[in-house]
Motif scaffolding. Structure first.
Motif, PDB file in Angstrom:
ATOM      1  N   ASP A  68     -12.954  -2.051 106.981  1.00 29.63           N
ATOM      2  CA  ASP A  68     -12.923  -3.466 107.317  1.00 29.63           C
ATOM      3  C   ASP A  68     -11.591  -4.052 106.844  1.00 29.63           C
ATOM      4  N   ARG A  69     -10.822  -4.618 107.773  1.00 27.17           N
ATOM      5  CA  ARG A  69      -9.474  -5.098 107.418  1.00 27.17           C
ATOM      6  C   ARG A  69      -9.520  -6.122 106.295  1.00 27.17           C
ATOM      7  N   GLU A  70     -10.371  -7.131 106.427  1.00 29.43           N
ATOM      8  CA  GLU A  70     -10.375  -8.226 105.456  1.00 29.43           C
ATOM      9  C   GLU A  70     -10.903  -7.786 104.101  1.00 29.43           C
ATOM     10  N   LEU A  71     -11.921  -6.899 104.091  1.00 28.33           N
ATOM     11  CA  LEU A  71     -12.497  -6.474 102.817  1.00 28.33           C
ATOM     12  C   LEU A  71     -11.651  -5.401 102.143  1.00 28.33           C
ATOM     13  N   PHE A  72     -11.371  -4.328 102.895  1.00 30.47           N
ATOM     14  CA  PHE A  72     -10.710  -3.177 102.285  1.00 30.47           C
ATOM     15  C   PHE A  72      -9.271  -3.502 101.879  1.00 30.47           C
ATOM     16  N   PHE A  73      -8.566  -4.246 102.726  1.00 28.51           N
ATOM     17  CA  PHE A  73      -7.166  -4.560 102.442  1.00 28.51           C
ATOM     18  C   PHE A  73      -6.995  -5.999 101.959  1.00 28.51           C
ATOM     19  N   SER A  74      -8.049  -6.566 101.353  1.00 23.78           N
ATOM     20  CA  SER A  74      -8.004  -7.972 100.934  1.00 23.78           C
ATOM     21  C   SER A  74      -6.864  -8.239  99.953  1.00 23.78           C
ATOM     22  N   ASP A  75      -6.543  -7.254  99.093  1.00 24.71           N
ATOM     23  CA  ASP A  75      -5.486  -7.461  98.094  1.00 24.71           C
ATOM     24  C   ASP A  75      -4.103  -7.546  98.735  1.00 24.71           C
ATOM     25  N   LEU A  76      -3.970  -7.031  99.968  1.00 27.01           N
ATOM     26  CA  LEU A  76      -2.661  -7.010 100.618  1.00 27.01           C
ATOM     27  C   LEU A  76      -2.481  -8.146 101.619  1.00 27.01           C
ATOM     28  N   PHE A  77      -3.550  -8.898 101.891  1.00 23.33           N
ATOM     29  CA  PHE A  77      -3.455  -9.984 102.858  1.00 23.33           C
ATOM     30  C   PHE A  77      -2.880 -11.241 102.206  1.00 23.33           C
ATOM     31  N   GLY A  78      -2.272 -12.065 103.011  1.00 19.07           N
ATOM     32  CA  GLY A  78      -1.755 -13.348 102.536  1.00 19.07           C
ATOM     33  C   GLY A  78      -0.729 -13.193 101.435  1.00 19.07           C
ATOM     34  N   ASN A  79       0.054 -12.113 101.495  1.00 14.31           N
ATOM     35  CA  ASN A  79       1.041 -11.835 100.455  1.00 14.31           C
ATOM     36  C   ASN A  79       2.377 -12.463 100.838  1.00 14.31           C
ATOM     37  N   GLU A  80       2.696 -13.590 100.208  1.00 11.35           N
ATOM     38  CA  GLU A  80       3.936 -14.292 100.536  1.00 11.35           C
ATOM     39  C   GLU A  80       5.169 -13.556 100.036  1.00 11.35           C
ATOM     40  N   MET A  81       4.996 -12.649  99.078  1.00 13.39           N
ATOM     41  CA  MET A  81       6.136 -11.936  98.503  1.00 13.39           C
ATOM     42  C   MET A  81       6.598 -10.779  99.377  1.00 13.39           C
ATOM     43  N   GLY A  82       5.803 -10.371 100.350  1.00 17.12           N
ATOM     44  CA  GLY A  82       6.190  -9.257 101.202  1.00 17.12           C
ATOM     45  C   GLY A  82       5.100  -8.919 102.203  1.00 17.12           C
ATOM     46  N   LYS A  83       5.383  -7.962 103.046  1.00 18.84           N
ATOM     47  CA  LYS A  83       4.466  -7.594 104.119  1.00 18.84           C
ATOM     48  C   LYS A  83       4.096  -6.116 103.988  1.00 18.84           C
ATOM     49  N   TRP A  84       2.794  -5.816 104.198  1.00 23.05           N
ATOM     50  CA  TRP A  84       2.287  -4.453 104.091  1.00 23.05           C
ATOM     51  C   TRP A  84       1.860  -3.939 105.464  1.00 23.05           C
ATOM     52  N   GLU A  85       2.192  -2.676 105.742  1.00 24.00           N
ATOM     53  CA  GLU A  85       1.696  -1.989 106.931  1.00 24.00           C
ATOM     54  C   GLU A  85       1.431  -0.533 106.575  1.00 24.00           C
ATOM     55  N   ILE A  86       0.698   0.155 107.456  1.00 28.99           N
ATOM     56  CA  ILE A  86       0.493   1.603 107.319  1.00 28.99           C
ATOM     57  C   ILE A  86       1.562   2.311 108.144  1.00 28.99           C
ATOM     58  N   LEU A  87       2.150   3.357 107.559  1.00 23.61           N
ATOM     59  CA  LEU A  87       3.211   4.108 108.229  1.00 23.61           C
ATOM     60  C   LEU A  87       2.767   5.549 108.415  1.00 23.61           C
ATOM     61  N   LYS A  88       2.740   6.010 109.669  1.00 23.07           N
ATOM     62  CA  LYS A  88       2.392   7.403 109.965  1.00 23.07           C
ATOM     63  C   LYS A  88       3.121   7.855 111.219  1.00 23.07           C
ATOM     64  N   ASP A  89       3.738   9.023 111.096  1.00 24.61           N
ATOM     65  CA  ASP A  89       4.469   9.605 112.230  1.00 24.61           C
ATOM     66  C   ASP A  89       5.481   8.614 112.802  1.00 24.61           C
ATOM     67  N   ASN A  90       6.169   7.892 111.894  1.00 22.82           N
ATOM     68  CA  ASN A  90       7.205   6.917 112.264  1.00 22.82           C
ATOM     69  C   ASN A  90       6.643   5.779 113.119  1.00 22.82           C
ATOM     70  N   LYS A  91       5.339   5.538 113.010  1.00 26.27           N
ATOM     71  CA  LYS A  91       4.705   4.407 113.682  1.00 26.27           C
ATOM     72  C   LYS A  91       4.162   3.451 112.628  1.00 26.27           C
ATOM     73  N   ILE A  92       4.229   2.166 112.937  1.00 22.51           N
ATOM     74  CA  ILE A  92       3.745   1.143 112.018  1.00 22.51           C
ATOM     75  C   ILE A  92       2.412   0.604 112.548  1.00 22.51           C
TER      76      ILE A  92
END
Length: 511
Positions: free
Chosen positions: A176-200
């Motif tokens: 679940d995006r909101e639950l599992f990655f809740s600590d990474l959402f709304g981060n004004e200091m930077g942006k988080w993504e998943i990186l695999k096989d040179n894809k974001i």
């Protein structure tokens, strides 16, 4: 005229000196702020990543736990899957999903040679289910980890090579995006993504984009072969740095006119720094507790206590003392506080003893190696006195002998395992690992096992009841260690269980 020109020259020199001095100060301040910002940013990012990695390790360990259950082992190895086995596998998966669903993930299980996917909501048609989560059938078949972004979830298909399973087994993890990655959402200091096989893979949107350039920090995920891409937002920092620099410039201008005030301010600042440094003194006793409990590794903490240093190189044992029944409603924990202080005072004459306050119901002691009989006599005497003096029943467990400091956490766990058998101790105050291996303390079975046996009998499941009885006799009884008294006690225990079944059967109709 000359006086005025001389004044202008002095003013110009002061002005140039102030500008140079203030520029150096602002430059040094900026460098220091940037270093502090980078260090704080690295620590902050590491903390956030650790939280996510902990969740990843949680669902990976959940899968590992499920693989060790008999129904799922049978599911793996069976060419023809029975309806009964499917129900058992479904129950096991539902248990995990119910427990850890609030963490933001659910598990599903499938086989390549089966048209069924077992989810927490029941069995689903494999092709329909894979299509519903956006999985493509033909491509990506060789990949052991497939990412599938959805509107509200990110799904992972984990294939057999990740877990060294038999060919054709795969797990599906829905995050679940909101639950599992809740600590990474709304981060004004930077942006988080998943990186695999040179894809974001965006965390907040159902978007997959090709990575361009080498911007951002690439951070490894725990246990899986993908990474996180963190792109910091430095604009906010530079805005704050400019504002702070302007304030410093104004402040320096005021300080140039108020030298005396600036000296006093500097002295106050120096005193303040001294107070902060004094508050940062290492709490050695807390370090010892965190290390023994496994919260931090030996390399992550500062110094341990002086007594532990004096004990290094000697043969040691851990004695863990805790309240016998902390669930007793009539228990006064204030008495345990008094009892704990009595324990410390009683052992204080031995200067090489070290104590560790574990929690509200237990305390541990690190002592030089003594014979089991000496330890048992000493602690049995003290615990008996405590029971009479403070009306609180305590029990102790003694670890194995060890020398290396790195053995502290493992031997503490040994003591905890020994105390798991304390309700079978039959009046003993001090327990050793030999006690729970001898067969004298295991001629019983837990209430959970009894409940399963009663349920099977009442439901007429004789095969299931027989299996539980076999498990009781195989797993719980050591025939070589049994005597007639033990057999009589165990027979009485089994009789009581069967008697409960008879009592309930009387309430049913004769048919």
């Amino acid at each position: 005229m000359l006086k005025k020109e001389r004044g202008n020259v002095v003013f110009n020199k002061k002005l140039w000196f102030f500008l140079i001095f203030s520029s150096i100060i602002i430059f040094l301040f900026g460098v220091n702020e940037y270093r502090g910002y980078k260090k704080e940013e690295e620590l902050r990012v590491e903390r956030l990543l650790n939280k996510i990695n902990l969740k990843i390790e949680l669902f990976m360990s959940s899968i590992g736990d499920l693989e060790n259950t008999e129904p799922i082992k049978e599911y793996y190895n069976s060419k023809e899957i029975s309806y009964y086995n499917l129900i058992k596998v479904l129950q096991e998966i539902q248990k995990k999903n119910n427990i850890y669903g609030k963490s933001g993930y659910t598990l599903s299980l499938g086989k390549e040679n089966s048209d069924i996917i077992i989810t927490g909501d029941g069995t689903r048609n494999k092709f329909t289910y894979l299509k519903s989560i956006g999985a493509k059938e033909k491509n990506q078949e060789s990949s052991n980890l497939i990412l599938i972004p959805q509107e509200k979830e990110i799904s992972f298909i984990l294939k057999n090579k990740i877990f060294n399973l038999e060919e054709g087994i795969f797990w599906i993890v829905n995050l679940d995006r909101e639950l599992f990655f809740s600590d990474l959402f709304g981060n004004e200091m930077g942006k988080w993504e998943i990186l695999k096989d040179n894809k974001i893979y965006y965390l907040d949107k159902d978007i997959v984009a090709k990575r361009k350039g080498n911007n951002g920090y690439v951070l490894r995920s725990s246990g899986l072969n993908f990474k996180f891409l963190y792109t910091p937002n430095n604009a906010t920092f530079y805005q704050m740095l400019f504002l702070k620099s302007f304030v410093i410039f104004v402040g320096l201008a005021l300080l140039a006119m108020l030298i005396d005030y600036s000296i006093r301010l500097y002295r106050e600042r120096k005193d303040l720094i001294g107070e902060i440094n004094s508050l940062a003194v290492v709490d050695r006793r807390k370090n010892l507790r965190d290390f023994v409990l496994g919260i931090r590794k030996i390399g992550e903490i500062g110094e341990l206590t002086r007594k532990v240093k004096a004990l290094q190189g000697r043969k040691l044992k851990i004695v863990l003392v805790e309240i016998f029944d902390s669930d007793d409603e009539g228990l006064d924990f204030k008495n345990f506080t008094l009892a704990r202080e009595y324990l410390k005072d009683s052992l204080s004459t031995e200067s090489v003893y070290e104590h560790i306050d574990i929690d509200y119901k237990s305390i541990a002691f690190i002592i030089p190696e003594e014979s089991d009989s000496v330890i048992e006599d000493a602690f049995h005497f003290i615990l008996e006195n405590i029971g009479q003096k403070y009306n609180v029943e305590l029990i102790a467990a003694v670890s194995h002998e060890f020398v290396s400091l790195e053995s502290f956490p493992q031997e503490y766990i040994t003591c905890k395992k020994i105390l798991d058998a304390k309700f079978m101790a039959k009046g003993r105050k001090v327990l050793f690992s030999e006690n729970i291996k001898s067969g004298k303390l295991i001629l019983t079975y837990p209430i959970e096992t009894e409940a399963k046996l009663v349920s099977k009998l009442l439901n007429g499941n004789l095969q299931g009841a027989k299996k539980i009885v076999d498990e009781i006799f195989v797993d719980r009884i050591n025939p070589e260690a049994m005597d007639k008294k033990d057999i009589k006690e165990f027979t009485g225990l089994l009789y009581n269980t069967l008697n409960r079944v008879v009592v309930q059967l009387k309430e049913f109709e004769s048919s």
